[in-house]
Motif scaffolding. Structure first.
Motif, mmCIF file in Angstrom:
data_model
loop_
_atom_site.group_PDB
_atom_site.id
_atom_site.type_symbol
_atom_site.label_atom_id
_atom_site.label_comp_id
_atom_site.label_asym_id
_atom_site.label_seq_id
_atom_site.Cartn_x
_atom_site.Cartn_y
_atom_site.Cartn_z
ATOM 1 N N TYR A 44 0.865 -1.176 0.000
ATOM 2 C CA TYR A 44 0.000 0.000 0.000
ATOM 3 C C TYR A 44 0.893 1.213 0.000
ATOM 4 N N ASP A 45 0.612 2.104 -0.907
ATOM 5 C CA ASP A 45 1.378 3.333 -1.032
ATOM 6 C C ASP A 45 0.425 4.388 -1.563
ATOM 7 N N ASP A 46 0.282 5.482 -0.826
ATOM 8 C CA ASP A 46 -0.632 6.551 -1.249
ATOM 9 C C ASP A 46 -0.301 7.097 -2.634
ATOM 10 N N SER A 47 0.953 6.947 -3.056
ATOM 11 C CA SER A 47 1.350 7.483 -4.357
ATOM 12 C C SER A 47 1.030 6.526 -5.506
ATOM 13 N N MET A 48 0.549 5.319 -5.179
ATOM 14 C CA MET A 48 0.241 4.318 -6.207
ATOM 15 C C MET A 48 -1.266 4.121 -6.311
ATOM 16 N N ASP A 49 -1.759 4.012 -7.548
ATOM 17 C CA ASP A 49 -3.166 3.645 -7.713
ATOM 18 C C ASP A 49 -3.264 2.118 -7.743
ATOM 19 N N SER A 50 -4.487 1.614 -7.832
ATOM 20 C CA SER A 50 -4.694 0.151 -7.793
ATOM 21 C C SER A 50 -3.961 -0.576 -8.907
ATOM 22 N N ASN A 51 -3.928 0.008 -10.106
ATOM 23 C CA ASN A 51 -3.229 -0.645 -11.221
ATOM 24 C C ASN A 51 -1.741 -0.775 -10.951
ATOM 25 N N LYS A 52 -1.133 0.266 -10.368
ATOM 26 C CA LYS A 52 0.297 0.204 -10.065
ATOM 27 C C LYS A 52 0.576 -0.814 -8.959
ATOM 28 N N MET A 53 -0.324 -0.853 -7.954
ATOM 29 C CA MET A 53 -0.149 -1.842 -6.880
ATOM 30 C C MET A 53 -0.290 -3.259 -7.427
ATOM 31 N N LYS A 54 -1.288 -3.467 -8.304
ATOM 32 C CA LYS A 54 -1.478 -4.789 -8.920
ATOM 33 C C LYS A 54 -0.241 -5.177 -9.720
ATOM 34 N N SER A 55 0.273 -4.261 -10.525
ATOM 35 C CA SER A 55 1.472 -4.543 -11.330
ATOM 36 C C SER A 55 2.674 -4.863 -10.453
ATOM 37 N N PHE A 56 2.829 -4.114 -9.369
ATOM 38 C CA PHE A 56 3.933 -4.371 -8.444
ATOM 39 C C PHE A 56 3.842 -5.783 -7.882
ATOM 40 N N LEU A 57 2.642 -6.193 -7.454
ATOM 41 C CA LEU A 57 2.460 -7.536 -6.889
ATOM 42 C C LEU A 57 2.690 -8.621 -7.942
ATOM 43 N N ILE A 58 2.177 -8.421 -9.142
ATOM 44 C CA ILE A 58 2.394 -9.404 -10.219
ATOM 45 C C ILE A 58 3.879 -9.539 -10.533
ATOM 46 N N ASN A 59 4.591 -8.418 -10.606
ATOM 47 C CA ASN A 59 6.036 -8.466 -10.865
ATOM 48 C C ASN A 59 6.778 -9.172 -9.740
ATOM 49 N N THR A 60 6.345 -8.963 -8.509
ATOM 50 C CA THR A 60 6.948 -9.657 -7.365
ATOM 51 C C THR A 60 6.767 -11.160 -7.495
ATOM 52 N N ILE A 61 5.570 -11.584 -7.863
ATOM 53 C CA ILE A 61 5.296 -13.016 -8.032
ATOM 54 C C ILE A 61 6.119 -13.590 -9.175
ATOM 55 N N MET A 62 6.235 -12.869 -10.279
ATOM 56 C CA MET A 62 7.042 -13.349 -11.411
ATOM 57 C C MET A 62 8.497 -13.549 -10.990
ATOM 58 N N LYS A 63 9.038 -12.627 -10.177
ATOM 59 C CA LYS A 63 10.412 -12.773 -9.681
ATOM 60 C C LYS A 63 10.537 -13.992 -8.774
ATOM 61 N N ASP A 64 9.506 -14.238 -7.951
ATOM 62 C CA ASP A 64 9.534 -15.431 -7.086
ATOM 63 C C ASP A 64 9.588 -16.707 -7.918
ATOM 64 N N PHE A 65 8.829 -16.755 -9.008
ATOM 65 C CA PHE A 65 8.879 -17.937 -9.884
ATOM 66 C C PHE A 65 10.257 -18.080 -10.522
ATOM 67 N N GLU A 66 10.869 -16.967 -10.916
ATOM 68 C CA GLU A 66 12.208 -17.022 -11.511
ATOM 69 C C GLU A 66 13.232 -17.575 -10.521
ATOM 70 N N GLU A 67 13.044 -17.263 -9.243
ATOM 71 C CA GLU A 67 13.970 -17.742 -8.209
ATOM 72 C C GLU A 67 13.775 -19.227 -7.909
ATOM 73 N N GLY A 68 12.610 -19.761 -8.268
ATOM 74 C CA GLY A 68 12.339 -21.191 -8.056
ATOM 75 C C GLY A 68 11.543 -21.459 -6.791
ATOM 76 N N ASN A 69 11.117 -22.710 -6.654
ATOM 77 C CA ASN A 69 10.375 -23.193 -5.489
ATOM 78 C C ASN A 69 9.038 -22.500 -5.268
ATOM 79 N N THR A 70 8.471 -21.891 -6.302
ATOM 80 C CA THR A 70 7.151 -21.273 -6.213
ATOM 81 C C THR A 70 6.207 -22.073 -7.100
ATOM 82 N N GLU A 71 5.032 -22.422 -6.561
ATOM 83 C CA GLU A 71 4.094 -23.274 -7.289
ATOM 84 C C GLU A 71 2.774 -22.595 -7.631
ATOM 85 N N PHE A 72 2.501 -21.459 -6.996
ATOM 86 C CA PHE A 72 1.228 -20.764 -7.231
ATOM 87 C C PHE A 72 1.393 -19.305 -6.848
#
Length: 122
Positions: A44-72
């Protein structure tokens, strides 16, 4: 569908219902299954709208998959769709590359929140 997928989607839906009951809306949040554990993701960041927060979370998940051991991974957004109404949109993946969208319509029933239609196409 895998057990992890079913469990993950169920957890996302239940968490979104809790947020809606308490706050009547919510900022995007996520959930991953990594290293054998379920982990909630939030931003949560007052300077981010919902789309930016969603993109940030999706990018975080993509990085977790790149690191391995992530299934969902999934990100949930509270939204309103014209001609449908209030919905939660769940963006989910089991590989970090292919993302799928589930749309669930909800309604308030007094103090409770009810999912009244699942897997809406729009």
């Amino acid at each position: 569908m895998s057990e992890k997928y079913i469990t993950g989607i169920s957890q996302i839906v239940e968490t979104s219902k809790k947020f809606l009951k308490e706050l009547k809306e919510f900022a995007p949040f996520g959930l991953i299954y990594k290293n054998g554990e379920w982990m909630d993701l939030a931003t949560y960041d007052d300077s981010m709208d919902s789309n930016k927060m969603k993109s940030f979370l999706i990018n975080t998940i993509m990085k977790d998959f790149e690191e391995g051991n992530t299934e969902f991974g999934a990100v949930c957004v509270d939204a309103r769709i014209k001609d449908i109404g209030d919905v939660i949109i769940i963006y989910n993946t089991s590989n970090g590359k292919d993302w799928y969208e589930l749309v669930y319509k909800y309604e308030f029933d007094g103090e409770d929140v009810q999912i009244v239609k699942k897997n809406i196409e729009y």
